[in-house]
Design a protein around this motif. Structure first.
Motif, short mmCIF file in Angstrom:
data_model
loop_
_atom_site.label_atom_id
_atom_site.label_comp_id
_atom_site.label_asym_id
_atom_site.label_seq_id
_atom_site.Cartn_x
_atom_site.Cartn_y
_atom_site.Cartn_z
N VAL A 138 39.90 2.48 55.97
CA VAL A 138 40.27 1.74 57.17
C VAL A 138 40.34 0.26 56.85
CG1 VAL A 138 39.70 1.29 59.59
CG2 VAL A 138 39.02 3.46 58.54
N ASP A 140 41.50 -3.26 58.92
CA ASP A 140 41.94 -3.88 60.18
C ASP A 140 42.29 -2.82 61.22
OD1 ASP A 140 41.62 -6.43 59.08
OD2 ASP A 140 43.68 -6.43 58.31
N GLY A 141 41.49 -1.75 61.26
CA GLY A 141 41.68 -0.71 62.26
C GLY A 141 42.76 0.30 61.93
N GLY A 221 36.71 4.56 66.90
CA GLY A 221 38.04 4.95 67.37
C GLY A 221 38.22 6.45 67.34
#
Length: 330
Positions: A138, A140-141, A221
């Motif tokens: 992962v 920056d998301g 997430g």
């Protein structure tokens, strides 16, 4: 009184006795259809219950060897390993995933030394080792695809070197099957099989599994950018076709019962060895209902697994495997 003529076809004739029903049964469930998923953790003589999966424990390597011996004695052909990784070795770079001496690789070697004839299947994904709980790197998301595939190749090679018989890439990164197959061939592991999680859906049924491997609290997430949309079925066929073309020997649909239609379509379209994973949420629902007296647990267990065979599956990964094997043996 008006009498209806006796029909030429009375379907109840062949349901009259157990012998007649057995003679005409179209699909059967056998011990040879089962793969037993087990959870491993560090320690000695550990048998740690998983609250959300009644009857399922995390096992230390010594106990997972005993589980493999039990499976072999029952005739279960394969056992599949999932690690509960200590949070202290979870990182953003996931290097523990391809450590030759990580928990999974040590368990593979121990099982193959004690029970050489049982097939050992493994999981290939970064989530047990990822501080953010994702199956890939992962940044920056964003879950990176190609960089993750490079790491999965290293993970696959470490498991093959340890003696795994079947590799199960469950990450859903694009291109990972081809990359792993090429690497296995180049390293001399031409006989190691790949069971691709080809149609793995972004499902609500995975919750207890994430508890079992310690990933529930870590996940940041969701996994919807790499796992499949539950509303799609044509896409599943495209994914299966690609993975078979890239070198998968077997394909899997996951979860199981909510996606029986996908199992049927895959088997009809390709005729390849097709498996389903009766996932933790499916298992937990049956166990919870049975514990509350709402259903007959053993009958529901057997019926649920027979449904996979009717849908075209060649085998099933199920936490019920030992109980089913004992039931089938009478």
């Amino acid at each position: 009184m008006y009498t209806i003529p006796s029909p030429a076809h009375r379907f109840r004739r062949l349901r009259r006795t157990p012998a007649l029903r057995n003679l005409v049964q179209e699909h059967t469930l056998g011990v040879g259809d089962l793969i037993w998923p087990v959870f491993i953790r560090d320690g000695d003589n550990v048998q740690e219950p998983i609250a959300s999966m009644p009857g399922v424990d995390r096992l230390s390597i010594d106990n997972v060897v005993r589980a493999a011996e039990e499976a072999a004695a029952l005739g279960i052909p394969a056992i599949c390993l999932f690690p509960y990784t200590d949070p202290s070795v979870k990182t953003l770079t996931c290097e523990e995933a391809w450590n030759p001496d990580n928990l999974t690789n040590r368990a593979i070697r121990a099982i193959k030394a004690a029970v050489p004839d049982i097939a050992v299947m493994t999981d290939i994904a970064l989530d047990p080792y990822n501080a953010l709980g994702h199956d890939g790197f992962v940044v920056d998301g964003v879950i990176l695809n190609d960089e993750t595939v490079e790491a999965l190749v290293k993970m696959a090679l470490a498991q093959a070197e340890s003696g795994a018989d079947i590799l199960g890439p469950s990450d859903m990164m694009d291109g990972r099957i081809g990359a792993i197959r090429v690497a296995l061939e180049a390293a001399g592991h031409k006989d190691v099989a790949i069971m691709s999680y080809a149609a793995k859906y972004a499902s609500a049924f995975y919750g207890p599994f994430r508890d079992a491997v310690g990933a529930s609290g870590a996940l940041v997430g969701d996994k919807k950018t790499y796992q499949m949309n539950p509303g799609n079925s044509d896409e599943a066929l495209r994914l299966v076709e690609r993975d078979l073309r890239e070198g998968a020997d077997m394909v899997m649909v996951k979860p199981g019962m909510p996606y029986l239609d996908i199992c049927r379509r895959v088997k009809d379209a390709f005729g390849a060895p097709t498996f389903a994973y009766q996932v933790s949420g499916e298992y937990a629902m049956i166990k919870a209902a049975a514990q509350n007296g709402w259903i007959d647990g053993e009958k529901a267990m057997m019926e649920s697994l027979l449904a996979f065979k009717r849908a075209g599956c060649d085998g099933i990964l199920t936490y019920f495997a030992p109980a089913v094997a004992r039931a089938l043996r009478g």
